[in-house]
Design a protein around this motif. Structure first.
Motif, mmCIF file in Angstrom:
data_model
loop_
_atom_site.group_PDB
_atom_site.id
_atom_site.type_symbol
_atom_site.label_atom_id
_atom_site.label_comp_id
_atom_site.label_asym_id
_atom_site.label_seq_id
_atom_site.Cartn_x
_atom_site.Cartn_y
_atom_site.Cartn_z
ATOM 1 N N ARG A 54 99.181 -22.286 -4.804
ATOM 2 C CA ARG A 54 97.802 -22.530 -4.401
ATOM 3 C C ARG A 54 97.542 -22.048 -2.977
ATOM 4 O O ARG A 54 96.466 -21.536 -2.671
ATOM 5 C CB ARG A 54 97.486 -24.020 -4.512
ATOM 6 N N GLN A 57 97.166 -18.277 -3.198
ATOM 7 C CA GLN A 57 95.882 -17.908 -3.769
ATOM 8 C C GLN A 57 94.742 -18.160 -2.788
ATOM 9 O O GLN A 57 93.775 -17.389 -2.728
ATOM 10 C CB GLN A 57 95.636 -18.699 -5.059
ATOM 11 N N SER A 61 91.917 -15.634 -1.132
ATOM 12 C CA SER A 61 90.547 -15.984 -1.540
ATOM 13 C C SER A 61 90.364 -15.885 -3.052
ATOM 14 O O SER A 61 89.329 -15.436 -3.558
ATOM 15 C CB SER A 61 89.525 -15.083 -0.827
ATOM 16 N N LYS A 62 91.397 -16.337 -3.784
ATOM 17 C CA LYS A 62 91.351 -16.320 -5.238
ATOM 18 C C LYS A 62 91.402 -17.749 -5.758
ATOM 19 O O LYS A 62 91.939 -18.644 -5.115
ATOM 20 C CB LYS A 62 92.516 -15.519 -5.816
ATOM 21 N N GLU A 63 90.834 -17.937 -6.943
ATOM 22 C CA GLU A 63 90.832 -19.263 -7.553
ATOM 23 C C GLU A 63 92.162 -19.519 -8.242
ATOM 24 O O GLU A 63 92.670 -18.674 -8.997
ATOM 25 C CB GLU A 63 89.687 -19.358 -8.567
#
Length: 398
Positions: A54, A57, A61-63
């Motif tokens: 997490r 990610q 800047s990714k979900e």
């Protein structure tokens, strides 16, 4: 070499993260530790990895995907990360490269992901297939079709849609219509079989001459023959389902089929190479011409029982149909008719006229003296057969 540490499943250990004492089976193995077990239980180990994932990610800047333990999946089931559902392993495809032997995504998701990847990398599924099979792009194929005037170079009647290639060398030849492309495959890309089929359809081959010698006509039966045998159908019942089929569709019986097969010595009436299997007849007159092998019978149907297309297909396979010619602008253009016509400038309504002229030309140059009796004898024999068949057609019309 160090001694391998063996872990007993009855032992227990305290997890450094959650502080709970759990059986050794709840810990991963770790050879570097003194007891051969990981410092954290499997649940905490997964949470640690999840936090690291997490954080990575978030930096990108990714979900992040929601955390899920692999051990939560029941036996015989598999988790699809695309649709985030747990499904039966039967809903996944095969993949020998993966540890489980299954694809990572379920079948619908796998198809969707593969299509998206193809479109992203190659622009479209068609472009991908053209590159994979023929080494061509969609634009290159479009240019080939434009050079042909949009028409199939063999039949000159249908639109060019399918790329044709030599299966032995892999070289791309031209763009054909669906039927001509399939017809070449049925004849095994054999020019000689295609020419023999053209002669057979025009009742000028050796099979038609044999029928003339045996029966006095170049075909076995026609509509008049069927009409004359109506009384015979009513008087003599069919001996089985095969004879019922022969009577209903061709107007002959088992004895007629056996006579034809014996006269052909069991070989195809067209190519004389493969076993005779299928009754062949003229769909316009109903005349039974002979018994053909599966390839010749289907191939003639693909070419529409058209001798012109068959002869053009033979020249196409020999590389004698499509030629390159200098255009008025000084560039190179294609030519595949005699007399020569620029396909880029030919009107669609004029192709049938060009095709008829080309058919007459190819019919004259492919007359073969296969009996070694000279062209005069052959032309006389062919003329007698044609006259006999023309008289039969006139009688049927009356």
């Amino acid at each position: 070499m160090g001694e391998t540490v063996k872990v007993s499943p009855m032992r227990s250990k305290k997890c450094r993260d959650c502080g709970m004492i759990k059986p050794s089976t709840e810990f991963w193995k770790n050879k570097s530790s003194s007891d051969g077990l990981a410092y954290y239980c499997k649940v905490c180990f997964g949470l640690r990895n999840s936090r690291a994932y997490r954080k990575k990610q978030a930096n990108l800047s990714k979900e992040a995907r929601p955390y899920r333990r692999h051990s939560d999946v029941p036996e015989g089931m598999k988790y699809c990360p695309q649709c985030t559902e747990i499904k039966s392993v039967d809903e996944f495809g095969r993949n020998r490269a993966s540890r489980s032997g299954l694809t990572h995504y379920c079948r619908p998701c796998h198809a969707k992901v593969m299509a998206e990847n193809r479109n992203r990398k190659h622009g479209s599924a068609r472009n991908y297939l053209l590159k994979h099979r023929y080494g061509l792009t969609e634009d290159q194929v479009g240019q080939m079709i434009a050079d042909q005037g949009g028409m199939c170079v063999i039949c000159l009647r249908s639109a060019a849609e399918q790329v044709d290639h030599d299966h032995r060398t892999g070289l791309v030849r031209r763009v054909l219509c669906f039927k001509c492309n399939g017809g070449l495959g049925q004849f095994g890309d054999d020019p000689e079989r295609l020419r023999l089929a053209a002669e057979y359809l025009e009742l000028e081959g050796s099979h038609a001459r044999s029928l003339v010698l045996e029966l006095g006509r170049p075909v076995f039966a026609g509509r008049r023959y069927l009409q004359e045998r109506e009384w015979w159908r009513r008087v003599r019942p069919a001996s089985g389902s095969r004879e019922q089929h022969l009577r209903r569709r061709y107007g002959i019986d088992d004895a007629d089929a056996h006579w034809l097969l014996t006269m052909q010595s069991g070989h195809c009436a067209v190519c004389f190479e493969f076993p005779a299997e299928h009754i062949d007849h003229d769909h316009a007159t109903g005349a039974v011409r002979g018994i053909a092998c599966s390839g010749c019978n289907t191939g003639m149907g693909q070419f529409g029982d058209d001798p012109v297309s068959l002869r053009r297909a033979a020249d196409y396979l020999l590389g004698e149909l499509v030629r390159e010619m200098p255009s008025n602008e000084g560039a190179i253009r294609l030519s595949f008719t005699v007399p020569d016509v620029d396909p880029r400038r030919a009107a669609k309504a004029d192709w049938e006229r060009h095709r008829e002229a080309d058919g007459r030309h190819r019919r004259t140059i492919w007359v073969v003296d296969d009996d070694h009796e000279g062209p005069t004898w052959l032309s006389q024999c062919l003329k007698k057969i044609q006259d006999s068949y023309a008289l039969m057609v006139e009688e049927l019309a009356r």
